[in-house]
Design an enzyme around this catalytic site. Structure first.
Site, short mmCIF file in Angstrom:
data_model
loop_
_atom_site.label_atom_id
_atom_site.label_comp_id
_atom_site.label_asym_id
_atom_site.label_seq_id
_atom_site.Cartn_x
_atom_site.Cartn_y
_atom_site.Cartn_z
N LYS B 254 44.97 101.72 47.40
CA LYS B 254 43.96 102.69 47.84
C LYS B 254 43.90 102.73 49.36
O LYS B 254 44.09 101.70 50.02
CB LYS B 254 42.57 102.30 47.32
CG LYS B 254 42.44 102.31 45.79
CD LYS B 254 42.40 103.72 45.23
CE LYS B 254 42.31 103.75 43.70
NZ LYS B 254 40.96 103.51 43.20
N GLN B 314 41.98 89.94 37.58
CA GLN B 314 42.62 91.23 37.32
C GLN B 314 43.83 91.28 38.24
O GLN B 314 43.96 90.46 39.14
CB GLN B 314 41.65 92.36 37.65
CG GLN B 314 41.14 92.28 39.09
CD GLN B 314 39.92 93.16 39.34
OE1 GLN B 314 39.23 93.54 38.42
NE2 GLN B 314 39.68 93.47 40.60
N ASP B 349 44.89 101.09 40.67
CA ASP B 349 45.44 99.92 41.37
C ASP B 349 45.07 98.61 40.69
O ASP B 349 45.37 97.54 41.20
CB ASP B 349 44.97 99.91 42.84
CG ASP B 349 43.44 99.91 42.97
OD1 ASP B 349 42.76 100.33 42.01
OD2 ASP B 349 42.94 99.48 44.02
N ASP B 385 33.81 87.82 40.09
CA ASP B 385 33.75 89.27 40.17
C ASP B 385 33.63 89.88 38.78
O ASP B 385 34.47 89.61 37.90
CB ASP B 385 35.04 89.74 40.85
CG ASP B 385 35.01 91.21 41.21
OD1 ASP B 385 34.22 91.58 42.10
OD2 ASP B 385 35.78 91.98 40.59
N GLU B 414 28.69 87.66 39.47
CA GLU B 414 28.43 88.96 40.10
C GLU B 414 28.42 90.02 39.02
O GLU B 414 29.40 90.71 38.80
CB GLU B 414 29.51 89.27 41.15
CG GLU B 414 29.22 90.53 41.96
CD GLU B 414 30.09 91.75 41.59
OE1 GLU B 414 29.83 92.83 42.14
OE2 GLU B 414 31.00 91.64 40.75
N LYS B 527 36.07 97.24 52.33
CA LYS B 527 36.85 97.04 51.11
C LYS B 527 38.23 97.67 51.22
O LYS B 527 39.17 97.23 50.56
CB LYS B 527 36.12 97.63 49.89
CG LYS B 527 34.86 96.87 49.51
CD LYS B 527 34.37 97.23 48.11
CE LYS B 527 33.82 98.64 48.06
NZ LYS B 527 33.30 98.98 46.72
#
Lengths: 667, 667
Positions: B254, B314, B349, B385, B414, B527
């Site tokens: 990204k 991930q 992604d 996460d 989170e 980010k």
């Protein structure tokens, strides 16, 4: 790897299933025909769709039923079932991440043609496995659908809309859902005890058969009791309960007023069970024989009355068990059997069983055989004497084992002890329980106690049975002998709870003499001697009792304890509460004047909205005791009760009044 | 007989042990050194005496400790223990009907000589069996005592009083009680997770190491971060948390502001983990090497700061796992890997792991090895996460397995998702949890939410960690850019909870630009791109943050969440709450003006009695932010807050003021 579960792919979590009793450690209780409405909290990771079903089965025997639970948002799922037959049920919530539902949900939100083509191929694969799980008919349907999906996806001319329409076929989807992939389902299971209706709604009359002779001084018999049945039926009782009917011990027999030295003619306490001629499976000869007993049970049944017996698991010193099973009793160092005592009190006429005996299995089996024996004689209701002085695990086993074969048997726990133990007995299996009602007199006491019983966690397993008096308890207010006190306590018991009972002859006749000041024992108690009751006396409570019981029979709101709500009323002597039966719409408002002497009045407040009553329209309240009708309007209305006339209103609310529009010729 | 238990002689019942989490299905959580105070409801049938003990053990390894529970009446028994070392504990309540205690209790109430003689013989038999269970020293003592009882009982001259005195020997009785007959004891066991202190009291600072270069436009490194540590330590932070530090995928990377097309220079999202050069066990080369990382961790430790890493399970499409373990990912019909999506949103992604893979055991093991790897690099805190998008059973296993070997590892969940799932993650093992604080702004919202968190059932397992902002969330009130909003939200987070954190550079500089109206995304978010922060700017919040964190360190009341209580204050813009540390007596009252523009004032009410403050005497409140002191008297006092100066008071209550009596020379 360290402690991995046997199957790690179970992604659903069942967080809770409510209502429950102690997280499922004890069964929930319901009545046959009642809805068991359950709320489960279930979730899984991510965005995949969950499916949750509720399944149930009559204990290990019946068919397994299943119903889909409905998501209500916030991970709450709801479903209900309605067991129609008494028995022990097992129900489970089963949850899984459903690949097919996830696929449908995903497809609904897709818009791009290429994505939809891909999705159709994914769906075809899911349908193939679903067909593999399905019986022939369904399998054919699913395979045909799958083929259609494949064809459509492969057709270069098909557009997004038409592809989605083929795939989002709710009728076919329902077939696929019937054959879901449940390999990774999780389950939580619970027990449910379903009792017959009488466990929730019963009207008890207690009498000593031996005091039922027509003639004073004569020992009453079952035949004498049989002659009383029509009268009891007219008064509206449906359970007639007897203290123990077995042979009474002669060794250390108590005399009248619990004196230690019995005279030769003394009849002894019926709770000192067993003598040379027999024990718990025998009948005291003076009452009659088994034939008489059977005749009585049959006559009662014809009048809608059940006979309830007393289970007092203890022995007189001359009970045959003492010689036959010496190992069932605790011995003192000198070899004598330890009688019951709670120093400094002694009960020399009673030997308790030793529940720590090495021979406990035989003891348990024998005690169960007593229950089975009386079931064999047509008895289905047992009032258990002091269950909290026998091993609690024994009751849990006994009630479970008996109800497994006879689901319609009801056990009432006669325990007046600490709250944890009272509740414990109910959790362990007792169908009904005595309560502290006997000592709850003030408005605050009654409000607190019944709010706790009817709206606290115990409502799921504790069924109160209210007794204004018992042979052991003549409460202090009744010792006043004031008719308004007897009337008020009767109305309270009969309207606060679906189950209530009276120690009958003394209550009808408003017997009020205690053995000594400060004592709750009756003077010349029937527990130790014959009595004779002039039940035809004109000043008895008979007709009020009959009236109250008829009101109970005619108003479903009074036949259960759900939805009891106290209403504000601005006088400390007046207590008011509503009961409501949702199915029939029946609403009953009871107002009781707790002051036995003076007229008390006050303004009563109703939440009309929750009752569906228009606050600007008139509504009728019908006093079912006096048969008077009042027109009320708005939430606040005036109530006045003269205890000398009648200390209570039992008011049926009628929402809607007839008007000219209802008149036949209006239109 | 039908389903009799294996042992029917266990007469004790353990009804409940509180507090618990879902009836014991999940462990209770406590902090090392904290008292675990428990209340059990236990009872048995009849009048015999019960004994109840609490025992505990560090999970399957340590010594078993035991303490007698004390009866408090009404079947309530209490005891506490204080595990000093983090770990998983197992504790049990054990109850039995105690023959020896029953005998003592019974004997105390006996008065007749013959009864007492008999009782002594009974006692002698009990002592004989107790001696049989005791080691030599105790056995000798018990046998000697037994002999004395027998002699005394047999002595025709002994009287009731002297016999009782010999038998009611409390010192010897204590020895006998140590060797009680527990054959019929019942037990209920529970789990407890004991965490180290930082699980309850921690102050987090989040930064992107790549944005920490001294020079704008340069990629930051661990060395750059290391240079910032003294500043962070001065500001009072003790946890420094980094987004993922691993190689970032190049496939479908990204660009800035989450654009689909990345320019060649774009650095990508750190959460798109893995590229040709490595995955979750590797470091992005631009940040430095393992040596730099170790140096950073060591420098931080010297300043009392721990580094927390992100666990984002991930993969980017070019993560080595994708080629090495293709079975860990879900495939589409065309064979391509299914990227993350929640239609219509797509995250091309990111490849999620397929937790339904047949190879789940290997997947779980590999994911655990990632945690073990970083523990090996000195990391003990992990911010996880989106744990709610991975199988929940996996977390339960992972956290348990990791903490079994490393009891000091802390996991922060989170998850911003539905309440049941948030609570579920905490029940399953997460040490700390994100909360809805980020979106709770009004007085009512804050009061409701924190009352639930701090006094509801979840307080036993859910440890809130409050974040006024995160890289994903720039809440709408902060978008105003108003300094009083930033200050108020900081004070709220820091005083409502023992754990709080800020997404640091943006918060210090009160960054307020959202990507677009209605969005909570930061414009030019770190980010997706490098940023450069002028942290030395004079208008930053730095000094307030440092002050607030010092107040937290100096006031134990602010270091935990027990005993939070909201105080009435008659202005809807003012919120006030008390926190109290019982051990130290420290009491802190926080008052926050939620209106960022206007002065707000009102009358605040304190329950002085519960604080031990004399309502007629002066007491001092010391504002720890402004260092001003006020003299208050009585329960109602006036408060006024000008948001332009400081929107909050953090007041330490001092009960007692010095008077002339305290002056050195007064006496």
């Amino acid at each position: 790897m360290t402690d991995m579960p046997a199957e790690g792919r179970c992604r659903a979590v069942i967080d809770s299933v409510l209502p429950d009793v102690d997280g499922g450690r004890y069964p929930l209780k319901r009545i046959a025909g009642e809805r068991v409405a359950l709320e489960a909290r279930c979730y899984a990771d991510g965005h995949d769709r969950l499916r949750v079903v509720l399944c149930w089965q009559a204990d290990g025997r019946g068919e397994v039923y299943e119903v889909e639970m409905t998501p209500e948002g916030n991970d709450v799922w709801r479903a209900a079932f309605q067991p129609r037959v008494p028995g022990r049920y097992r129900y489970s919530v089963i949850a899984w991440v459903d690949a097919f539902d996830s696929w449908m949900h995903d497809l609904e939100r897709r818009e791009e043609l290429q994505d939809i083509r891909t999705a159709l191929a994914v769906g075809a694969a899911l349908l193939q496995t679903a067909a593999g799980r399905a019986p022939r008919g369904d399998a054919e349907l699913l395979n045909a659908w799958r083929a259609r999906l494949c064809d459509a996806a492969g057709d270069p001319h098909s557009d997004a809309g038409s592809l989605k329409m083929i795939a989002l076929d709710s009728a076919r989807a329902d077939v696929a859902r019937r054959h879901a992939d449940r390999r990774f389902a999780v389950r939580r299971s619970y027990e449910l005890v379903v009792d017959r209706r009488r466990a929730e709604f019963s009207t008890w009359y207690e009498l000593f058969p031996r005091s039922s002779a027509a003639q004073d001084g004569k020992h009453g018999t079952f035949n004498d009791v049989e002659r009383q049945l029509p009268r009891l039926a007219r008064m509206g009782f449906d359970v007639l309960y007897f203290p123990p009917i077995h042979p009474i011990g002669r060794v250390n027999r108590k005399g009248s007023n619990n004196s230690l030295a019995a005279a030769p003619a003394d009849v002894g306490s019926p709770w000192a069970i067993g003598a040379a001629e027999g024990g718990h499976k025998d009948i005291l000869a003076a009452l009659g024989g088994f034939e008489d007993f059977h005749a009585l049970v049959a006559s009662a049944a014809r009048l809608g009355i059940e006979i309830a017996l007393d289970l007092a698991f203890q022995c007189a010193p001359d009970h045959p068990y003492v010689a036959e099973h010496p190992q069932w009793f605790r011995r003192r160092p000198d070899g004598s059997v330890q009688y019951a005592e709670n120093p400094p009190k002694r009960y020399q006429d009673i030997y308790p069983f030793d529940f720590e005996t090495e021979d406990w299995r035989a003891l348990w089996a024998e005690l169960k055989s007593i229950v089975d024996f009386w079931i064999g004689q047509g008895i289905k209701i047992f009032r258990v004497d002091n269950p909290h002085t026998k091993a609690l695990g024994f009751w849990q086993w006994l009630i479970g084992a008996v109800q497994r074969d006879h689901a319609d048997v009801i056990f009432l726990a006669e325990a007046f002890t600490r709250p944890t133990v009272m509740r414990g007995l109910a959790k362990l299996g007792f169908s009904q329980s005595y309560t502290y009602f006997t000592w709850r007199n003030s408005k605050q006491e009654l409000t607190d106690y019944f709010s706790e019983l009817c709206t606290g966690p115990s409502r799921e397993y504790y069924r109160p049975n209210l007794w204004p008096n018992t042979p052991d308890i003549l409460p202090e207010p009744l010792q006043s002998g004031l008719r308004p006190v007897f009337a008020a306590r009767l109305v309270l018991a009969a309207t606060l709870s679906g189950n209530y009972g009276i120690y009958g002859p003394t209550y009808e006749l408003m017997e009020s003499a205690a053995r000594e000041p400060g004592s709750e024992e009756y003077l010349d108690s029937e527990k130790y001697q014959l009595r004779h009751w002039s039940l035809g006396r004109p000043d008895s409570l008979r007709s009020l009792i009959a009236r109250v019981n008829r009101v109970r029979r005619e108003n479903p709101a009074l036949q259960a304890n759900q939805g009891l709500r106290f209403c504000p009323i601005d006088n400390e002597h007046l207590i008011a509460y509503l009961k409501r039966d949702v199915a029939s719409g029946n609403v009953v408002l009871t107002v009781v004047n707790l002051d036995p002497v003076y007229v008390q009045s006050g303004w009563l407040e109703l939440e009309l909205e929750s009752l569906g009553i228009d606050p600007r329209a008139d509504y009728q309240v019908h006093d079912l005791l006096s048969d008077q009708r009042y027109l009320w309007r708005g939430p606040r209305n005036y109530v006045s009760l003269d205890p000398q006339r009648m200390p209570a209103h039992v008011l049926r609310l009628r929402h809607r009044l007839r008007s000219e529009h209802d008149f036949d010729y209006f239109l």
